[in-house]
Design a protein around this motif. Sequence first.
Motif, PDB file in Angstrom:
ATOM      1  N   THR A  80      45.619  11.425  34.454  1.00 37.07           N
ATOM      2  CA  THR A  80      46.892  11.523  35.174  1.00 37.07           C
ATOM      3  C   THR A  80      46.743  11.091  36.634  1.00 37.07           C
ATOM      4  N   LYS A  81      45.552  11.313  37.177  1.00 38.19           N
ATOM      5  CA  LYS A  81      45.348  10.814  38.551  1.00 38.19           C
ATOM      6  C   LYS A  81      45.268   9.288  38.540  1.00 38.19           C
ATOM      7  N   PHE A  82      44.702   8.768  37.471  1.00 39.46           N
ATOM      8  CA  PHE A  82      44.618   7.308  37.321  1.00 39.46           C
ATOM      9  C   PHE A  82      46.019   6.682  37.224  1.00 39.46           C
ATOM     10  N   GLU A  83      46.878   7.318  36.427  1.00 40.62           N
ATOM     11  CA  GLU A  83      48.242   6.791  36.269  1.00 40.62           C
ATOM     12  C   GLU A  83      48.949   6.691  37.627  1.00 40.62           C
ATOM     13  N   LYS A  84      48.733   7.718  38.436  1.00 43.40           N
ATOM     14  CA  LYS A  84      49.336   7.727  39.776  1.00 43.40           C
ATOM     15  C   LYS A  84      48.753   6.613  40.636  1.00 43.40           C
ATOM     16  N   SER A  85      47.420   6.414  40.509  1.00 43.10           N
ATOM     17  CA  SER A  85      46.787   5.454  41.415  1.00 43.10           C
ATOM     18  C   SER A  85      47.198   4.016  41.093  1.00 43.10           C
ATOM     19  N   ILE A  86      47.687   3.768  39.880  1.00 42.86           N
ATOM     20  CA  ILE A  86      48.198   2.418  39.581  1.00 42.86           C
ATOM     21  C   ILE A  86      49.394   2.142  40.510  1.00 42.86           C
ATOM     22  N   ALA A  87      50.286   3.127  40.627  1.00 44.44           N
ATOM     23  CA  ALA A  87      51.475   2.940  41.486  1.00 44.44           C
ATOM     24  C   ALA A  87      51.054   2.786  42.947  1.00 44.44           C
ATOM     25  N   GLU A  88      50.084   3.602  43.365  1.00 42.21           N
ATOM     26  CA  GLU A  88      49.662   3.533  44.771  1.00 42.21           C
ATOM     27  C   GLU A  88      49.029   2.176  45.084  1.00 42.21           C
ATOM     28  N   THR A  89      48.167   1.708  44.184  1.00 42.66           N
ATOM     29  CA  THR A  89      47.497   0.415  44.413  1.00 42.66           C
ATOM     30  C   THR A  89      48.523  -0.718  44.394  1.00 42.66           C
ATOM     31  N   ALA A  90      49.423  -0.683  43.415  1.00 42.11           N
ATOM     32  CA  ALA A  90      50.429  -1.755  43.292  1.00 42.11           C
ATOM     33  C   ALA A  90      51.286  -1.823  44.560  1.00 42.11           C
ATOM     34  N   ARG A  91      51.636  -0.669  45.079  1.00 43.28           N
ATOM     35  CA  ARG A  91      52.480  -0.611  46.279  1.00 43.28           C
ATOM     36  C   ARG A  91      51.755  -1.239  47.472  1.00 43.28           C
ATOM     37  N   LEU A  92      50.442  -1.035  47.563  1.00 42.63           N
ATOM     38  CA  LEU A  92      49.699  -1.556  48.711  1.00 42.63           C
ATOM     39  C   LEU A  92      49.385  -3.045  48.585  1.00 42.63           C
ATOM     40  N   ILE A  93      49.227  -3.522  47.358  1.00 41.88           N
ATOM     41  CA  ILE A  93      48.823  -4.936  47.185  1.00 41.88           C
ATOM     42  C   ILE A  93      50.010  -5.880  47.307  1.00 41.88           C
ATOM     43  N   ILE A  94      51.140  -5.500  46.714  1.00 47.16           N
ATOM     44  CA  ILE A  94      52.285  -6.436  46.660  1.00 47.16           C
ATOM     45  C   ILE A  94      53.400  -5.911  47.556  1.00 47.16           C
ATOM     46  N   SER A  95      53.855  -6.749  48.433  1.00 45.63           N
ATOM     47  CA  SER A  95      54.969  -6.364  49.295  1.00 45.63           C
ATOM     48  C   SER A  95      56.261  -6.447  48.471  1.00 45.63           C
ATOM     49  N   SER A  96      56.996  -5.345  48.370  1.00 46.91           N
ATOM     50  CA  SER A  96      58.193  -5.362  47.515  1.00 46.91           C
ATOM     51  C   SER A  96      59.148  -4.253  47.938  1.00 46.91           C
ATOM     52  N   THR A  97      60.331  -4.270  47.337  1.00 46.61           N
ATOM     53  CA  THR A  97      61.307  -3.209  47.586  1.00 46.61           C
ATOM     54  C   THR A  97      61.585  -2.535  46.244  1.00 46.61           C
ATOM     55  N   PRO A  98      60.777  -1.513  45.901  1.00 46.12           N
ATOM     56  CA  PRO A  98      60.947  -0.917  44.566  1.00 46.12           C
ATOM     57  C   PRO A  98      62.313  -0.289  44.375  1.00 46.12           C
ATOM     58  N   SER A  99      62.899  -0.552  43.208  1.00 43.89           N
ATOM     59  CA  SER A  99      64.178   0.075  42.872  1.00 43.89           C
ATOM     60  C   SER A  99      64.318   0.099  41.351  1.00 43.89           C
ATOM     61  N   VAL A 100      64.821   1.208  40.825  1.00 47.59           N
ATOM     62  CA  VAL A 100      65.006   1.256  39.363  1.00 47.59           C
ATOM     63  C   VAL A 100      66.107   0.296  38.925  1.00 47.59           C
ATOM     64  N   HIS A 101      66.894  -0.211  39.881  1.00 44.52           N
ATOM     65  CA  HIS A 101      67.970  -1.155  39.530  1.00 44.52           C
ATOM     66  C   HIS A 101      67.581  -2.608  39.819  1.00 44.52           C
ATOM     67  N   SER A 102      66.361  -2.828  40.317  1.00 47.10           N
ATOM     68  CA  SER A 102      65.958  -4.197  40.676  1.00 47.10           C
ATOM     69  C   SER A 102      65.967  -5.102  39.441  1.00 47.10           C
ATOM     70  N   VAL A 103      66.236  -6.392  39.667  1.00 47.56           N
ATOM     71  CA  VAL A 103      66.136  -7.337  38.544  1.00 47.56           C
ATOM     72  C   VAL A 103      64.692  -7.794  38.360  1.00 47.56           C
ATOM     73  N   LYS A 104      63.860  -7.513  39.378  1.00 45.41           N
ATOM     74  CA  LYS A 104      62.443  -7.910  39.259  1.00 45.41           C
ATOM     75  C   LYS A 104      61.680  -6.809  38.515  1.00 45.41           C
ATOM     76  N   GLN A 105      61.002  -7.248  37.456  1.00 41.35           N
ATOM     77  CA  GLN A 105      60.294  -6.295  36.591  1.00 41.35           C
ATOM     78  C   GLN A 105      59.309  -5.448  37.393  1.00 41.35           C
ATOM     79  N   PHE A 106      58.552  -6.104  38.287  1.00 38.41           N
ATOM     80  CA  PHE A 106      57.537  -5.379  39.061  1.00 38.41           C
ATOM     81  C   PHE A 106      58.187  -4.266  39.879  1.00 38.41           C
ATOM     82  N   GLU A 107      59.292  -4.591  40.545  1.00 38.40           N
ATOM     83  CA  GLU A 107      59.945  -3.595  41.421  1.00 38.40           C
ATOM     84  C   GLU A 107      60.523  -2.446  40.609  1.00 38.40           C
ATOM     85  N   LYS A 108      61.025  -2.785  39.429  1.00 37.17           N
ATOM     86  CA  LYS A 108      61.589  -1.744  38.564  1.00 37.17           C
ATOM     87  C   LYS A 108      60.473  -0.799  38.081  1.00 37.17           C
TER      88      LYS A 108
END
Length: 384
Positions: free
Chosen positions: A323-351
């Motif tokens: 479960t800590k690993f699952e969380k760290s995927i989100a943390e790493t992804a957020r730091l590597i790729i500049s994005s505006t996460p949104s559950v309504h985004s049309v971009k798969q990564f941001e969603k």
Amino acid sequence: MNKLELPVVEFTTEQMEFRKEVRTFLENERAKGTFESKCDSWLSGYDTEFSKKIGSKGWIGMTWPRKYGGSEKSAIERYIVIEELLAIGAPVAAHWFADRQTGPLFLRFGTEKQKQFFLPKITEGSCYFSIGLSEPNSGSDLASISSKAEKTEGGWILNGAKTWTSGAQHSHYMVVLCRTSPKDTNNRHDGMSQLIVDLKSPGVSIRPIQFLTGEEHFNEVFFENVFVPEGNLVGKEGNGWKQSMAELAYERSGPERILSTYPLLEELVKIVRENKDIQGMKEAMKLVARLNSYRLMSIGIAQYLEEGRDVAIAAALVKDLGTKFEKSIAETARLIISSTPSVHSVKQFEKYLAQSILHSPGFTLRGGTTEILRGIVTKGMIAG
Ligand SMILES: Cc1cc2nc3c(=O)[nH]c(=O)nc-3n(C[C@H](O)[C@H](O)[C@H](O)COP(=O)(O)OP(=O)(O)OC[C@H]3O[C@@H](n4cnc5c(N)ncnc54)[C@H](O)[C@@H]3O)c2cc1C
């Protein structure tokens, strides 16, 4: 250390062919628009038609006896199906709890009548259960529950409340852990029983709690003088604690404790590869390496569970790490790729990133918190 030793399971050629078959089926279904992939789909991907489709493939209750609608497959074949469903983010929440733990609970402790009545419906993907353990004042300290059932003619009268109950608003039944005799101060684990409660019964009210995404996945459930027929007792009266604890090995060791954010990891790898981002790829590959280790442990536990071994300590460890690993995927992804996460985004990564960030606070809580799991591992190691 032998409590943490796990077998290394190697997939056979037939099993690898079977994985291909499952993956192709799911990719075709997604391409047809049957479902949309999402992160944490085992909690939030609710689709009864999809559950029925999976049921018709024989992929629910896969290891259960044929006479109850099962397919008598091995735990490893089940693991393959579960892994593929989670990896693609398929909507499996409706049948999830019944497949993972209520069915195995009935097979082990249920009456013949309960097995014949519930198991075929579960395997069809048309009968959904939720897990009634936590209460407003009893989470980690589950033995302090106060929901109670008192004997009446032909059954029990249940009063109390449960909380954080995933999927209760969609489920047909809940297995409720409750007191059937008063608390004994010398042994607080005695006097509890598990009852199958029909959630359409008079006196049951279900109030969804909103998630950070705005969606509703878990609930408060209130029982006010609810009649529960005597045939709905699971196992022995007073044995509810032991039975509930036996369920937890199924609840803690599965791939859902590692793969809740896998669709995001896959998308991350795709993007860093396209961007030829070497540093990003290095970080993503560290995640892939961790995934492989935890996965091997989790598969080893599935194998031991099938052999009937006690895996409680190893399962607690895998859940903590996973479960800590699952969380760290989100943390790493957020730091590597500049994005505006949104559950309504049309971009798969941001969603996927938004789904992962907003769901991740629950990862290390549901199924037992990190502190509780570490207590279990420590006590187990000290006991030798
Ligand atoms: C998404 C989600 C879905 C869930 N679904 C279900 C469900 O379907 N059915 C169900 O029954 N429950 C469900 N739960 C509830 C979950 O099992 C509980 O949240 C969990 O057991 C913790 O209980 P609690 O929330 O009451 O926290 P508490 O027990 O109050 O704990 C609060 C904090 O104190 C720490 N703590 C508590 N006791 C100790 C101790 N002895 N030593 C050290 N630290 C301690 C905990 O680790 C935690 O950090 C769900 C929870 C979530 C987040």
